[in-house]
Design a protein around this motif. Structure first.
Motif, PDB file in Angstrom:
ATOM      1  N   ALA A 135      72.218 -26.042 -56.874  1.00 13.04           N
ATOM      2  CA  ALA A 135      72.232 -25.905 -55.474  1.00 13.04           C
ATOM      3  C   ALA A 135      71.855 -24.305 -55.245  1.00 13.04           C
ATOM      4  O   ALA A 135      72.086 -23.524 -56.016  1.00 13.04           O
ATOM      5  CB  ALA A 135      73.598 -26.167 -55.129  1.00 13.04           C
ATOM      6  N   ILE A 136      71.518 -24.136 -53.919  1.00 19.27           N
ATOM      7  CA  ILE A 136      71.172 -22.715 -53.395  1.00 19.27           C
ATOM      8  C   ILE A 136      72.364 -22.275 -52.471  1.00 19.27           C
ATOM      9  O   ILE A 136      72.772 -23.385 -51.611  1.00 19.27           O
ATOM     10  CB  ILE A 136      70.102 -22.794 -52.538  1.00 19.27           C
ATOM     11  N   GLU A 185      71.397 -24.940 -62.137  1.00 21.58           N
ATOM     12  CA  GLU A 185      72.515 -23.840 -61.842  1.00 21.58           C
ATOM     13  C   GLU A 185      72.206 -23.593 -60.535  1.00 21.58           C
ATOM     14  O   GLU A 185      71.717 -24.002 -59.705  1.00 21.58           O
ATOM     15  CB  GLU A 185      72.153 -22.604 -62.619  1.00 21.58           C
ATOM     16  N   LEU A 186      73.576 -22.663 -59.961  1.00 23.50           N
ATOM     17  CA  LEU A 186      73.447 -22.145 -58.985  1.00 23.50           C
ATOM     18  C   LEU A 186      72.556 -20.913 -58.596  1.00 23.50           C
ATOM     19  O   LEU A 186      72.581 -19.815 -59.401  1.00 23.50           O
ATOM     20  CB  LEU A 186      74.938 -21.813 -58.511  1.00 23.50           C
ATOM     21  N   ILE A 229      73.783 -24.456 -49.376  1.00 20.19           N
ATOM     22  CA  ILE A 229      75.226 -24.166 -49.102  1.00 20.19           C
ATOM     23  C   ILE A 229      75.339 -22.981 -48.352  1.00 20.19           C
ATOM     24  O   ILE A 229      75.113 -22.087 -48.879  1.00 20.19           O
ATOM     25  CB  ILE A 229      76.180 -24.252 -50.173  1.00 20.19           C
ATOM     26  N   PRO A 230      75.232 -22.981 -46.824  1.00 20.51           N
ATOM     27  CA  PRO A 230      75.533 -21.666 -46.142  1.00 20.51           C
ATOM     28  C   PRO A 230      76.845 -20.968 -46.625  1.00 20.51           C
ATOM     29  O   PRO A 230      77.855 -21.454 -46.986  1.00 20.51           O
ATOM     30  CB  PRO A 230      75.473 -22.172 -44.673  1.00 20.51           C
ATOM     31  N   CYS A 231      76.661 -19.579 -46.625  1.00 21.84           N
ATOM     32  CA  CYS A 231      77.897 -18.650 -47.025  1.00 21.84           C
ATOM     33  C   CYS A 231      77.999 -17.612 -45.907  1.00 21.84           C
ATOM     34  O   CYS A 231      76.724 -16.801 -45.737  1.00 21.84           O
ATOM     35  CB  CYS A 231      77.506 -18.375 -48.485  1.00 21.84           C
ATOM     36  N   ALA A 232      79.207 -17.017 -45.679  1.00 21.72           N
ATOM     37  CA  ALA A 232      79.184 -16.255 -44.845  1.00 21.72           C
ATOM     38  C   ALA A 232      80.357 -15.328 -45.405  1.00 21.72           C
ATOM     39  O   ALA A 232      81.282 -15.428 -45.934  1.00 21.72           O
ATOM     40  CB  ALA A 232      79.568 -16.387 -43.381  1.00 21.72           C
ATOM     41  N   GLU A 285      79.210 -26.883 -45.073  1.00 23.01           N
ATOM     42  CA  GLU A 285      78.973 -28.081 -45.705  1.00 23.01           C
ATOM     43  C   GLU A 285      77.171 -27.987 -46.360  1.00 23.01           C
ATOM     44  O   GLU A 285      76.617 -27.341 -45.640  1.00 23.01           O
ATOM     45  CB  GLU A 285      79.105 -29.231 -44.918  1.00 23.01           C
ATOM     46  N   PRO A 286      77.196 -28.698 -47.454  1.00 22.91           N
ATOM     47  CA  PRO A 286      75.919 -28.581 -47.951  1.00 22.91           C
ATOM     48  C   PRO A 286      74.929 -29.376 -46.829  1.00 22.91           C
ATOM     49  O   PRO A 286      75.137 -30.107 -46.138  1.00 22.91           O
ATOM     50  CB  PRO A 286      75.805 -29.525 -49.221  1.00 22.91           C
TER      51      PRO A 286
END
Length: 233
Positions: free
Chosen positions: A35-36, A112-113, A147-150, A176-177
């Motif tokens: 996943a990214i 992997e991530l 997967i968005p991340c802040a 959420e993915p």
């Protein structure tokens, strides 16, 4: 080996104690498989705070300058980034972009991530800037979710130019993915790549609460640098 020593015995416990990160949405991180994780980039501290909070190992595409800095500080920084498995990326030119994509797909190919900052550089002022489309290419070719991340509060603890971070609580939020499998085979279509990247950045904006600027952060930094040189000349 050093990665796990730093994460679980040295750096991880220290960062948890000092910054007490509030974690939101950890359930969105898959327990296995590629996943990214695509996030905003506010501070040098981002490189450490998010990875130590994840159970799984994550590999980031890190700017090449972290591996080529002069002096003792440069050597120590390069040694650290190599030890924790980060990948140097030359950010100049189209061929450099292709190389970064190849490296990223290599990480994803091992289930992997992969961590990416679509803005391409740290925000100069705490705002969220336009994302580069490499993340979209990797999502399509790798057939993996994004997967968005802040990161929230890291600009305040360590803005540009500040070496030692302020001790203050931060938050890390995962959304959420995002599934872009409907675009498989369309990674050469510029409009598709732009639409995917903008969707990712919109989700990051929702999570972070940042003001969005429809310009590349690197262009803004270059403009600021030219103005500064004009003032002192």
């Amino acid at each position: 080996m050093l990665y796990y020593v730093l994460k679980y015995a040295v750096l991880g416990p220290l960062l948890r104690l000092l910054f007490r990160p509030r974690m939101v949405g950890l359930e969105h991180i898959p327990e296995e498989g590629a996943a990214i994780i695509a996030g905003n980039h506010l501070s040098f501290s981002d490189h450490f705070l998010m990875p130590v909070m994840l159970k799984r190992r994550i590999t980031f595409l890190a700017k090449q300058e972290y591996f080529t800095g002069p002096g003792i500080k440069g050597r120590l920084t390069a040694a650290f980034f190599r030890a924790v498995g980060q990948i140097p990326v030359d950010r100049s030119g189209k061929e450099a972009g292709r190389a970064a994509i190849r490296e990223g797909l290599g990480v994803l190919g091992k289930d992997e991530l992969l961590g990416i900052y679509p803005e391409g550089t740290r925000s100069p002022d705490g705002k969220l800037y336009k994302g580069k489309v490499g993340v979209a290419v990797m999502a399509i070719r790798g057939r993996v979710p994004v997967i968005p991340c802040a990161m929230v509060g890291t600009f305040e603890i360590q803005p540009p130019g500040q070496v030692v971070p302020r001790i203050k609580r931060v938050a890390i939020r995962f959304g959420e993915p995002l599934d872009f499998s409907r675009y498989v085979g369309m990674e050469d279509e510029k409009a598709v790549l732009r639409a995917i990247t903008d969707e990712i950045m919109y989700k990051v904006m929702e999570l972070s609460g940042q003001e969005y600027v429809d310009r590349y952060a690197a262009d803004v930094k270059a403009e600021q640098s030219r103005k500064f040189r004009g003032i002192i000349s």
